[in-house]
Write an enzyme that holds these catalytic residues in place. Structure first.
Site, PDB file in Angstrom:
ATOM      1  N   GLU A  29       0.843  -1.201   0.000  1.00 52.03           N
ATOM      2  CA  GLU A  29       0.000   0.000   0.000  1.00 52.03           C
ATOM      3  C   GLU A  29       0.876   1.248   0.000  1.00 52.03           C
ATOM      4  O   GLU A  29       1.578   1.532   0.972  1.00 52.03           O
ATOM      5  CB  GLU A  29      -0.910  -0.010   1.231  1.00 52.03           C
ATOM      6  CG  GLU A  29      -1.706   1.258   1.437  1.00 52.03           C
ATOM      7  CD  GLU A  29      -2.439   1.300   2.767  1.00 52.03           C
ATOM      8  OE1 GLU A  29      -2.974   2.380   3.107  1.00 52.03           O
ATOM      9  OE2 GLU A  29      -2.479   0.273   3.478  1.00 52.03           O
TER      10      GLU A  29
ATOM     11  N   ASP B 125      -1.493  -1.238   5.551  1.00 57.16           N
ATOM     12  CA  ASP B 125      -1.422  -0.684   6.905  1.00 57.16           C
ATOM     13  C   ASP B 125      -2.409  -1.374   7.841  1.00 57.16           C
ATOM     14  O   ASP B 125      -3.463  -1.853   7.409  1.00 57.16           O
ATOM     15  CB  ASP B 125      -1.733   0.820   6.879  1.00 57.16           C
ATOM     16  CG  ASP B 125      -0.628   1.638   6.233  1.00 57.16           C
ATOM     17  OD1 ASP B 125       0.463   1.085   6.025  1.00 57.16           O
ATOM     18  OD2 ASP B 125      -0.866   2.825   5.932  1.00 57.16           O
TER      19      ASP B 125
ATOM     20  N   ASP C  88      -4.749  -0.446   9.677  1.00 56.62           N
ATOM     21  CA  ASP C  88      -5.814   0.494  10.038  1.00 56.62           C
ATOM     22  C   ASP C  88      -7.016   0.256   9.130  1.00 56.62           C
ATOM     23  O   ASP C  88      -7.035  -0.695   8.337  1.00 56.62           O
ATOM     24  CB  ASP C  88      -5.318   1.942   9.960  1.00 56.62           C
ATOM     25  CG  ASP C  88      -4.837   2.325   8.546  1.00 56.62           C
ATOM     26  OD1 ASP C  88      -5.087   1.568   7.585  1.00 56.62           O
ATOM     27  OD2 ASP C  88      -4.220   3.398   8.405  1.00 56.62           O
TER      28      ASP C  88
ATOM     29  N   ASP D   6      -8.204   2.014   6.548  1.00 58.14           N
ATOM     30  CA  ASP D   6      -7.910   2.151   5.125  1.00 58.14           C
ATOM     31  C   ASP D   6      -7.169   0.936   4.586  1.00 58.14           C
ATOM     32  O   ASP D   6      -7.433   0.465   3.477  1.00 58.14           O
ATOM     33  CB  ASP D   6      -7.083   3.418   4.861  1.00 58.14           C
ATOM     34  CG  ASP D   6      -7.931   4.675   4.847  1.00 58.14           C
ATOM     35  OD1 ASP D   6      -9.149   4.549   4.606  1.00 58.14           O
ATOM     36  OD2 ASP D   6      -7.395   5.760   5.084  1.00 58.14           O
TER      37      ASP D   6
END
Length: 265
Positions: free
Chosen positions: A55, A128, A130, A132
């Site tokens: 990412e 990541d 998280d 997103d």
């Protein structure tokens, strides 16, 4: 005669459009040039080769510097890929990031798919830790499940699990995958008084040696093999949350709104 001429013209336009779509699809799949953003590995043995789908360009840069060049390839993807739930294959193939991924893997897609042409037997989604990152991973899984399913059936697809925290105490370093693990390390290893607790907000925050040691080094890393069942669950959830039908989404929100303890806004 006028109606007949109009009908003939409509059929001609439809045929021309279909031919254009097929040509575009053929050229997208048969391109032999690897994507420029791909940092390929040295080995040509697919059973030894790994492709990290990363990412963002920032994390991709760290991964390229920290990797083992012998068998680890890096493909950074910019932002979120196209939602394949809402588009036909010809539209999907117009997306640069998706086309780069298909070309890097080497198998083709849809009816053109051939598992024997896979250039890597480990395709590792590294996003990541998280919301997103989870969204991007779900988008990728939906693409693989819908159009490249044999990769999942062969067990070629993995998700990397980067740490959320790094704890330092008296020269020792400990990585934690969750808040609970961080708290346990602080109490058990640091006597409740650590020298430093670092929260990794994303892969791009890690320098190359950190990313290698925590997430890419085979001796240390944690990988989760993605099964067809995992991808099917992601696909079903994506159909509800991101599909065109509004009612299933409203029903999901009604049933689960009370379960949300924390919302990332």
């Amino acid at each position: 005669k006028v109606v007949h001429k109009a009908a003939e013209a409509a059929r001609a336009r439809k045929a021309a459009k279909k031919a254009e779509e097929l040509t575009r699809r053929k050229s997208a799949l048969e391109s032999t040039a690897l994507p420029g953003k791909l940092a390929d590995c040295q080995t040509r043995d697919p059973t030894e080769a790994e492709l990290f789908v990363v990412e963002g360009d920032s994390a991709g840069g760290s991964a390229k510097q920290g990797r083992n060049r012998e068998n680890q390839a890096i493909l950074p993807l910019k932002g979120k890929i196209l939602n394949v739930e809402k588009h036909r294959l010809d539209r999907i193939l117009e997306n640069d990031e998706i086309r780069a991924l298909i070309t890097a893997i080497g198998t083709g897609i849809g009816e053109e798919f051939d598992i024997e042409d896979a250039r890597y037997h480990r395709i590792i989604l590294m996003t990541d830790a998280d919301v997103d990152g989870a969204h991007i991973r779900t988008l990728l899984l939906t693409l693989l499940y819908r159009h490249m399913k044999p990769l999942l059936e062969r067990g070629y697809v993995y998700a990397a699990r980067p740490p959320l925290y790094r704890v330092r105490y008296r020269g020792e370093t400990y990585d934690a995958m969750s808040e609970a693990e961080r708290d346990r390390i602080v109490e058990e290893k640091c006597s409740g008084n650590p020298d430093q607790v670092q929260r990794f907000k994303g892969l791009g925050e890690m320098n190359p040696d950190q990313l290698w040691e925590t997430t890419m080094k085979p001796e240390n890393r944690i990988l989760k093999r993605i099964t067809v069942e995992d991808a099917a669950a992601a696909d079903r959830m994506f159909s509800i949350l991101m599909g065109d039908a509004v009612e299933p989404r409203k029903q999901f929100i009604k049933e689960h709104a009370g379960d949300a303890e924390w919302v990332d806004i």
